[in-house]
Write an enzyme that holds these catalytic residues in place. Structure first.
Site, mmCIF file in Angstrom:
data_model
loop_
_atom_site.group_PDB
_atom_site.id
_atom_site.type_symbol
_atom_site.label_atom_id
_atom_site.label_comp_id
_atom_site.label_asym_id
_atom_site.label_seq_id
_atom_site.Cartn_x
_atom_site.Cartn_y
_atom_site.Cartn_z
ATOM 1 N N MET A 283 -11.360 -5.813 5.228
ATOM 2 C CA MET A 283 -10.573 -4.847 5.996
ATOM 3 C C MET A 283 -10.314 -5.408 7.397
ATOM 4 O O MET A 283 -11.265 -5.752 8.110
ATOM 5 C CB MET A 283 -11.337 -3.516 6.142
ATOM 6 C CG MET A 283 -11.601 -2.743 4.866
ATOM 7 S SD MET A 283 -10.130 -2.122 4.044
ATOM 8 C CE MET A 283 -9.324 -1.180 5.326
ATOM 9 N N ASP B 194 -4.367 3.715 -2.033
ATOM 10 C CA ASP B 194 -5.422 4.093 -1.087
ATOM 11 C C ASP B 194 -5.890 5.525 -1.310
ATOM 12 O O ASP B 194 -5.104 6.471 -1.190
ATOM 13 C CB ASP B 194 -4.897 3.965 0.351
ATOM 14 C CG ASP B 194 -4.872 2.527 0.820
ATOM 15 O OD1 ASP B 194 -5.886 1.832 0.655
ATOM 16 O OD2 ASP B 194 -3.828 2.098 1.346
ATOM 17 N N HIS C 173 -1.119 -1.236 -4.289
ATOM 18 C CA HIS C 173 -2.406 -0.891 -3.666
ATOM 19 C C HIS C 173 -2.420 0.620 -3.436
ATOM 20 O O HIS C 173 -1.548 1.168 -2.765
ATOM 21 C CB HIS C 173 -2.536 -1.655 -2.347
ATOM 22 C CG HIS C 173 -3.839 -1.458 -1.653
ATOM 23 N ND1 HIS C 173 -4.974 -2.171 -1.970
ATOM 24 C CD2 HIS C 173 -4.199 -0.626 -0.640
ATOM 25 C CE1 HIS C 173 -5.959 -1.802 -1.178
ATOM 26 N NE2 HIS C 173 -5.525 -0.848 -0.363
ATOM 27 N N MET D 235 -8.415 8.415 0.006
ATOM 28 C CA MET D 235 -9.238 8.822 1.161
ATOM 29 C C MET D 235 -9.687 10.262 0.977
ATOM 30 O O MET D 235 -8.913 11.098 0.490
ATOM 31 C CB MET D 235 -8.416 8.706 2.444
ATOM 32 C CG MET D 235 -7.830 7.313 2.652
ATOM 33 S SD MET D 235 -6.992 7.188 4.215
ATOM 34 C CE MET D 235 -6.346 5.513 4.109
ATOM 35 N N MET E 63 -11.855 4.927 -0.698
ATOM 36 C CA MET E 63 -12.520 5.174 0.587
ATOM 37 C C MET E 63 -13.113 6.571 0.497
ATOM 38 O O MET E 63 -12.675 7.512 1.162
ATOM 39 C CB MET E 63 -11.508 5.043 1.726
ATOM 40 C CG MET E 63 -11.088 3.599 1.969
ATOM 41 S SD MET E 63 -9.536 3.456 2.868
ATOM 42 C CE MET E 63 -8.367 3.596 1.516
ATOM 43 N N HIS F 281 -8.143 1.514 -4.097
ATOM 44 C CA HIS F 281 -9.066 1.282 -2.994
ATOM 45 C C HIS F 281 -9.717 2.619 -2.666
ATOM 46 O O HIS F 281 -9.097 3.489 -2.047
ATOM 47 C CB HIS F 281 -8.267 0.718 -1.805
ATOM 48 C CG HIS F 281 -9.084 0.494 -0.579
ATOM 49 N ND1 HIS F 281 -8.520 0.229 0.653
ATOM 50 C CD2 HIS F 281 -10.429 0.480 -0.392
ATOM 51 C CE1 HIS F 281 -9.487 0.067 1.545
ATOM 52 N NE2 HIS F 281 -10.643 0.219 0.944
ATOM 53 N N ASP G 105 -6.680 -6.422 4.086
ATOM 54 C CA ASP G 105 -6.043 -5.103 4.080
ATOM 55 C C ASP G 105 -6.045 -4.513 5.488
ATOM 56 O O ASP G 105 -7.113 -4.261 6.058
ATOM 57 C CB ASP G 105 -6.832 -4.186 3.123
ATOM 58 C CG ASP G 105 -6.210 -2.806 2.968
ATOM 59 O OD1 ASP G 105 -5.094 -2.591 3.480
ATOM 60 O OD2 ASP G 105 -6.847 -1.949 2.325
ATOM 61 N N SER H 31 0.848 -1.189 0.000
ATOM 62 C CA SER H 31 0.000 0.000 0.000
ATOM 63 C C SER H 31 0.885 1.241 0.000
ATOM 64 O O SER H 31 1.711 1.418 0.910
ATOM 65 C CB SER H 31 -0.885 -0.001 1.246
ATOM 66 O OG SER H 31 -1.273 1.317 1.551
HETATM 67 C C1 DX5 Z 1 -6.323 1.583 5.525
HETATM 68 C C2 DX5 Z 1 -5.807 1.275 4.145
HETATM 69 C C3 DX5 Z 1 -4.763 0.210 4.109
HETATM 70 C C4 DX5 Z 1 -3.536 0.577 4.904
HETATM 71 C C5 DX5 Z 1 -2.626 -0.587 5.061
HETATM 72 O O1 DX5 Z 1 -7.400 2.428 5.440
HETATM 73 O O2 DX5 Z 1 -6.865 0.857 3.310
HETATM 74 O O3 DX5 Z 1 -4.445 -0.136 2.766
HETATM 75 O O4 DX5 Z 1 -2.842 1.592 4.305
HETATM 76 O O5 DX5 Z 1 -1.559 -0.167 5.818
HETATM 77 P P1 DX5 Z 1 -0.936 -1.070 6.966
HETATM 78 O O6 DX5 Z 1 -0.439 -2.323 6.292
HETATM 79 O O7 DX5 Z 1 0.132 -0.242 7.537
HETATM 80 O O8 DX5 Z 1 -2.044 -1.385 7.924
HETATM 81 ZN ZN ZN Z 2 -6.388 -0.065 1.365
#
Ligand code: DX5
Ligand code: ZN
Length: 227
Positions: free
Chosen positions: A139, A36, A34, A38, A70, A68, A177, A9
């Site tokens: 998750m 992320d 991956h 947000m 969010m 991903h 994840d 990620s």
């Molecule tokens: C959390 C993310 C994950 C996160 C994983 O909201 O979707 O992808 O970054 O990071 P680690 O492996 O550090 O938990």
């Molecule tokens: Zn993620």
């Protein structure tokens, strides 16, 4: 059996050198990236948008990018990330009023569709959309931040989804994840996951290749135990 996928990620990467970081984890043996996203609305944190995904593509990154999302709402960003070069787009059911429509939007834009389930979200009730899914992302932390601790009860959920998938011979990938590291990846694989997202465990390690090789070795041992 599906091959194992290790997807670092980027959330834990050094964003001042993102291109280099992505190249480094891929050279170190990662299978996919991956990504992320947000929005400071669906989750408390704020990260990056389609421009950054597109920049990675323009910089020559050809590995699969697993976006991903969010974010809420999600539909406009599905289209933007598909255009920016995403391969997989994973969304949270809570982030859309019309899950089937949003999943279809992902497919219509040429990407593979995934659903992400928060720790408190049951996995049941997806029978009517499962034919659209290439990935179920379980998750194991509450979404929003990297570096959180793995929530152990998730192992039960992974095992149940794995059983459901096997019983119906569904082909979606079973991803996990949040809080994945070399201490728990064996147990997670044992529960039935085949796709492992890890941020801090990989980008926080001094040697990316070493930690990815360790993860891979644990997964190989896991497969041998099953055979
Ligand atoms: C959390 C993310 C994950 C996160 C994983 O909201 O979707 O992808 O970054 O990071 P680690 O492996 O550090 O938990
Ligand atoms: Zn993620």
């Amino acid at each position: 059996m599906l091959d194992y996928i290790i997807a670092p990620s980027i959330l834990s990467a050094d964003f001042t050198r993102l291109g280099e970081e992505v190249r480094a984890v891929l050279a170190a043996g990662a299978d996919a990236i991956h990504f992320d996203v947000m929005d400071h609305h669906y989750v408390p944190n704020l990260t990056v948008g389609p421009l950054v995904c597109q920049s990675l593509r323009q910089a020559g990154i050809t590995a699969p990018i697993d976006v991903h999302l969010m974010t809420k709402p999600v539909d406009d960003l599905i289209i933007a990330f598909a255009k920016a070069g995403a391969d997989w787009i994973t969304i949270h059911p809570q982030a859309t009023e019309h899950l089937d429509r949003s999943l279809q939007l992902i497919l219509d834009h040429g990407c593979q569709a995934g659903i992400a389930l928060n720790p408190a979200t049951p996995w049941q009730g997806l029978d009517y959309v499962v034919d659209k899914l290439s990935m179920m992302l379980i998750m194991s932390v509450n979404p929003g931040f990297g570096g959180q601790a793995f929530i152990d009860v998730t192992l039960d959920k992974i095992a149940q989804v794995h059983q459901w998938r096997t019983a119906h011979q569904y082909a979606f990938r079973l991803a996990v994840d949040g809080g994945v590291n070399i201490s728990n990846i064996g147990r997670i694989a044992h529960a039935g996951a085949d796709t492992f997202v890890a941020g801090s465990a990989i980008f926080g390690a001094p040697d990316y290749a070493e930690v990815i090789a360790q993860m891979r070795q644990i997964l190989v041992n896991q497969t041998e135990q099953k055979d």
